[in-house]
Design a protein around this motif. Structure first.
Motif, PDB file in Angstrom:
ATOM      1  N   ILE A   1      10.327  -2.037  -9.679  1.00 38.37           N
ATOM      2  CA  ILE A   1       9.402  -2.092  -8.544  1.00 38.37           C
ATOM      3  C   ILE A   1       8.084  -2.805  -8.864  1.00 38.37           C
ATOM      4  N   PRO A   2       7.431  -2.556  -9.998  1.00 40.20           N
ATOM      5  CA  PRO A   2       6.176  -3.286 -10.252  1.00 40.20           C
ATOM      6  C   PRO A   2       6.353  -4.804 -10.247  1.00 40.20           C
TER       7      PRO A   2
ATOM      8  N   GLY B   1       0.818  -1.213   0.000  1.00 42.35           N
ATOM      9  CA  GLY B   1       0.000   0.000   0.000  1.00 42.35           C
ATOM     10  C   GLY B   1       0.851   1.262   0.000  1.00 42.35           C
ATOM     11  N   HIS B   2       1.901   1.270   0.821  1.00 46.61           N
ATOM     12  CA  HIS B   2       2.796   2.432   0.861  1.00 46.61           C
ATOM     13  C   HIS B   2       3.514   2.611  -0.478  1.00 46.61           C
ATOM     14  N   ILE B   3       3.968   1.505  -1.039  1.00 43.88           N
ATOM     15  CA  ILE B   3       4.675   1.570  -2.321  1.00 43.88           C
ATOM     16  C   ILE B   3       3.751   2.098  -3.408  1.00 43.88           C
TER      17      ILE B   3
ATOM     18  N   LEU C   1       5.015   5.475  -5.226  1.00 38.88           N
ATOM     19  CA  LEU C   1       5.608   5.292  -6.549  1.00 38.88           C
ATOM     20  C   LEU C   1       5.347   6.460  -7.494  1.00 38.88           C
ATOM     21  N   PRO C   2       4.120   6.952  -7.630  1.00 42.39           N
ATOM     22  CA  PRO C   2       3.908   8.094  -8.532  1.00 42.39           C
ATOM     23  C   PRO C   2       4.671   9.349  -8.101  1.00 42.39           C
TER      24      PRO C   2
ATOM     25  N   LEU D   1      11.037  -5.444   0.230  1.00 43.62           N
ATOM     26  CA  LEU D   1       9.988  -4.440   0.039  1.00 43.62           C
ATOM     27  C   LEU D   1      10.199  -3.246   0.978  1.00 43.62           C
ATOM     28  N   GLY D   2      10.660  -3.503   2.186  1.00 41.60           N
ATOM     29  CA  GLY D   2      10.943  -2.418   3.122  1.00 41.60           C
ATOM     30  C   GLY D   2      12.033  -1.491   2.598  1.00 41.60           C
TER      31      GLY D   2
END
Length: 119
Positions: free
Chosen positions: A78-79, A45-47, A51-52, A100-101
Protein backbone atom coordinates in the motif's frame (compact mmCIF):
# COMPACT_ATOMS: atom_id res chain seq x y z
CA UNK A 1 -30.75 6.14 7.24
CA UNK A 2 -29.10 9.23 8.70
CA UNK A 3 -27.05 7.25 11.19
CA UNK A 4 -23.44 8.41 11.35
CA UNK A 5 -21.26 5.34 11.69
CA UNK A 6 -17.74 5.88 12.89
CA UNK A 7 -14.89 3.68 13.97
CA UNK A 8 -13.59 4.16 17.49
CA UNK A 9 -10.94 6.50 16.07
CA UNK A 10 -13.62 8.87 14.75
CA UNK A 11 -13.37 7.78 11.11
CA UNK A 12 -16.62 8.31 9.21
CA UNK A 13 -17.34 4.93 7.58
CA UNK A 14 -20.20 6.27 5.46
CA UNK A 15 -18.01 9.01 3.98
CA UNK A 16 -15.32 6.47 3.14
CA UNK A 17 -17.86 4.14 1.52
CA UNK A 18 -19.22 7.04 -0.56
CA UNK A 19 -15.72 7.91 -1.77
CA UNK A 20 -15.00 4.27 -2.61
CA UNK A 21 -18.25 4.03 -4.57
CA UNK A 22 -17.32 7.10 -6.62
CA UNK A 23 -13.83 5.70 -7.27
CA UNK A 24 -14.77 2.20 -8.41
CA UNK A 25 -17.98 2.93 -10.34
CA UNK A 26 -18.03 1.60 -13.91
CA UNK A 27 -18.37 4.50 -16.32
CA UNK A 28 -19.15 4.70 -20.00
CA UNK A 29 -16.73 7.63 -20.34
CA UNK A 30 -13.67 8.73 -18.41
CA UNK A 31 -14.32 11.42 -15.78
CA UNK A 32 -12.67 14.84 -15.94
CA UNK A 33 -9.08 14.91 -14.69
CA UNK A 34 -10.01 17.36 -11.91
CA UNK A 35 -12.55 14.89 -10.53
CA UNK A 36 -9.87 12.17 -10.52
CA UNK A 37 -7.46 14.51 -8.69
CA UNK A 38 -10.09 15.16 -6.01
CA UNK A 39 -10.86 11.45 -5.61
CA UNK A 40 -7.14 10.68 -5.47
CA UNK A 41 -6.66 13.16 -2.62
CA UNK A 42 -9.73 11.88 -0.71
CA UNK A 43 -8.68 8.25 -1.09
CA UNK A 44 -5.14 8.97 0.04
CA UNK A 45 -6.52 10.64 3.16
CA UNK A 46 -8.82 7.71 3.91
CA UNK A 47 -6.02 5.22 3.31
CA UNK A 48 -3.71 7.14 5.62
CA UNK A 49 -6.34 7.04 8.36
CA UNK A 50 -7.32 3.39 7.87
CA UNK A 51 -3.88 1.84 7.38
CA UNK A 52 -2.84 1.84 11.07
CA UNK A 53 -6.20 0.37 12.09
CA UNK A 54 -5.98 -2.41 9.49
CA UNK A 55 -2.36 -3.13 10.43
CA UNK A 56 -3.44 -3.51 14.06
CA UNK A 57 -6.30 -5.87 13.13
CA UNK A 58 -4.10 -7.98 10.84
CA UNK A 59 -1.41 -8.02 13.52
CA UNK A 60 -3.86 -9.79 15.82
CA UNK A 61 -4.20 -12.72 13.39
CA UNK A 62 -2.13 -15.83 13.90
CA UNK A 63 1.24 -14.92 12.41
CA UNK A 64 2.15 -17.44 9.76
CA UNK A 65 -1.41 -18.33 8.79
CA UNK A 66 -2.38 -18.03 5.13
CA UNK A 67 -4.87 -15.27 6.01
CA UNK A 68 -2.22 -13.29 7.91
CA UNK A 69 0.32 -13.70 5.12
CA UNK A 70 -2.10 -12.62 2.37
CA UNK A 71 -3.32 -9.58 4.28
CA UNK A 72 0.16 -8.61 5.47
CA UNK A 73 1.48 -8.84 1.90
CA UNK A 74 -1.32 -6.57 0.68
CA UNK A 75 -0.64 -4.08 3.49
CA UNK A 76 3.04 -4.01 2.56
CA UNK A 77 2.24 -2.89 -1.01
CA UNK A 78 0.00 0.00 0.00
CA UNK A 79 2.67 2.66 0.74
CA UNK A 80 4.14 2.14 -2.72
CA UNK A 81 0.71 2.36 -4.36
CA UNK A 82 -0.20 5.52 -2.45
CA UNK A 83 3.14 7.11 -3.39
CA UNK A 84 2.45 6.78 -7.10
CA UNK A 85 0.96 9.70 -8.91
CA UNK A 86 -2.01 9.65 -11.22
CA UNK A 87 0.11 8.87 -14.28
CA UNK A 88 0.57 10.57 -17.64
CA UNK A 89 -2.96 10.34 -19.01
CA UNK A 90 -6.63 10.24 -18.21
CA UNK A 91 -6.87 6.43 -18.57
CA UNK A 92 -3.94 5.81 -16.19
CA UNK A 93 -5.36 8.32 -13.70
CA UNK A 94 -8.76 6.62 -13.82
CA UNK A 95 -7.20 3.16 -13.38
CA UNK A 96 -5.06 4.36 -10.48
CA UNK A 97 -8.05 5.92 -8.69
CA UNK A 98 -10.04 2.70 -9.16
CA UNK A 99 -7.12 0.70 -7.70
CA UNK A 100 -6.90 3.09 -4.73
CA UNK A 101 -10.66 2.67 -4.23
CA UNK A 102 -10.31 -1.12 -4.05
CA UNK A 103 -7.36 -0.71 -1.68
CA UNK A 104 -9.40 1.60 0.53
CA UNK A 105 -12.19 -1.01 0.59
CA UNK A 106 -9.68 -3.67 1.66
CA UNK A 107 -8.50 -1.42 4.50
CA UNK A 108 -12.04 -0.63 5.58
CA UNK A 109 -12.88 -4.35 5.61
CA UNK A 110 -9.82 -5.02 7.77
CA UNK A 111 -9.96 -2.02 10.10
CA UNK A 112 -12.70 -3.31 12.38
CA UNK A 113 -15.54 -1.46 10.62
CA UNK A 114 -17.89 -4.43 10.54
CA UNK A 115 -17.54 -4.90 14.30
CA UNK A 116 -18.22 -1.20 14.90
CA UNK A 117 -21.29 -1.14 12.64
CA UNK A 118 -22.82 -4.18 14.32
CA UNK A 119 -23.00 -2.39 17.64
Amino acid sequence: MGIDRTLRSGIDVDAIKATIARAVVKRSALPPYEELRELHAELRGHIEALLPLAEKQVGELWRGSVEWYQKRSKLDTIPHLVGQGLGPGLRSASDHVRHLGRTCQFLLNNAGASEEEAG
